[in-house]
Design a protein around this motif. Structure first.
Motif, PDB file in Angstrom:
ATOM      1  N   ASP A  37       0.826  -1.215   0.000  1.00 23.54           N
ATOM      2  CA  ASP A  37       0.000   0.000   0.000  1.00 23.54           C
ATOM      3  C   ASP A  37       0.856   1.260   0.000  1.00 23.54           C
ATOM      4  O   ASP A  37       0.561   2.225  -0.717  1.00 23.54           O
ATOM      5  N   GLN A  60      -1.189  -9.554  -4.776  1.00 28.84           N
ATOM      6  CA  GLN A  60      -1.797  -8.415  -4.066  1.00 28.84           C
ATOM      7  C   GLN A  60      -1.597  -7.108  -4.825  1.00 28.84           C
ATOM      8  O   GLN A  60      -2.537  -6.322  -5.011  1.00 28.84           O
ATOM      9  N   LYS A  64      -4.336  -4.490  -7.213  1.00 29.25           N
ATOM     10  CA  LYS A  64      -4.492  -3.070  -6.903  1.00 29.25           C
ATOM     11  C   LYS A  64      -4.034  -2.193  -8.066  1.00 29.25           C
ATOM     12  O   LYS A  64      -4.634  -1.146  -8.333  1.00 29.25           O
ATOM     13  N   GLN A  67      -6.790  -2.262 -10.699  1.00 30.21           N
ATOM     14  CA  GLN A  67      -7.898  -1.381 -10.312  1.00 30.21           C
ATOM     15  C   GLN A  67      -7.527   0.076 -10.558  1.00 30.21           C
ATOM     16  O   GLN A  67      -8.359   0.876 -10.996  1.00 30.21           O
TER      17      GLN A  67
END
Length: 222
Positions: A37, A60, A64, A67
């Motif tokens: 993140d 992971q 992301k 998206q």
């Protein structure tokens, strides 16, 4: 710049990650989530961009990134483990991102992409898996496939010029058990600068008392 060497072969690394793949989301993914993140926040992937993740593991970051760029963009991933690729491909299909995500089973030492293909490259706990003499060659490949104004985000364990006892103990474990303690700390920013990248942002964060550096840099082509 004194860092530990990587002694295991590529064949051994591939075999190790294939075996680990079925357990990776249970043990490693929760630990990596915060760093993924942070890295993606620094990278600032935008709709329509074409982005590569090197060493995507169980996906992971890929999900992301997919998206973030949306169906007007494209996300590519390369990983040495066939099993990791299989797991991530299933996740991509389930999320409905297959039309703009392409995964490749291969080695970042030779990226199978044309010159100037990507707006950005993302690497998390991957650069430090390469042996020290290989790192400049991997970074040269990154420069080759990045667009002239492209950017690279690297999240990696950070070596210190005055390493703490905990860091020294970790490096000892890496040397003794390279198939289990595979990452080792490197001089992240210094290696990127030496390779010719222009540092845009560098942030140090901590993981269980170990320093981790998140570096975003711009491509500099000769």
């Amino acid at each position: 710049m004194d860092v530990s060497r990587v002694t295991r072969s590529k064949k051994a690394a591939k075999s190790s990650y294939d075996r680990l793949s079925k357990w990776y989301d249970l043990f490693a993914s929760p630990f990596e989530g915060e760093f993924i993140d942070t890295g993606l926040q620094k990278l600032q992937a935008a709709p329509g961009e074409i982005i590569l993740e090197i060493g995507f593991g169980t996906g992971q970051g890929i999900l992301k990134l997919a998206q973030a760029v949306g169906n007007s963009g494209k996300v590519y991933g390369i990983d040495i483990s066939e099993k990791m690729c299989e797991i991530t491909r299933l996740k991509v299909e389930k999320a409905g991102f297959s039309k703009w995500v392409q995964l490749v089973n291969g080695d970042a030492f030779n990226l199978p992409f044309p010159d100037s293909s990507f707006n950005a490259i993302f690497m998390i706990f991957t650069l430090e898996l390469f042996d020290t003499p290989e790192i400049p060659l991997v970074l040269k490949e990154c420069q080759r496939v990045l667009k002239k104004d492209g950017r690279l985000c690297v999240v990696a364990m950070k070596q210190k010029h005055d390493p703490t006892p905990m860091l020294k103990l970790y490096e000892w474990a890496h040397r003794k058990f390279p198939n289990y303690v595979d990452c080792r700390p490197i001089f992240v920013r210094e290696m990127l600068e030496k390779a010719g990248f222009r540092i845009l942002d560098a942030t140090e964060i901590s993981s269980w008392g170990f320093p981790v550096e998140v570096v975003v840099c711009g491509n500099v082509k000769n």
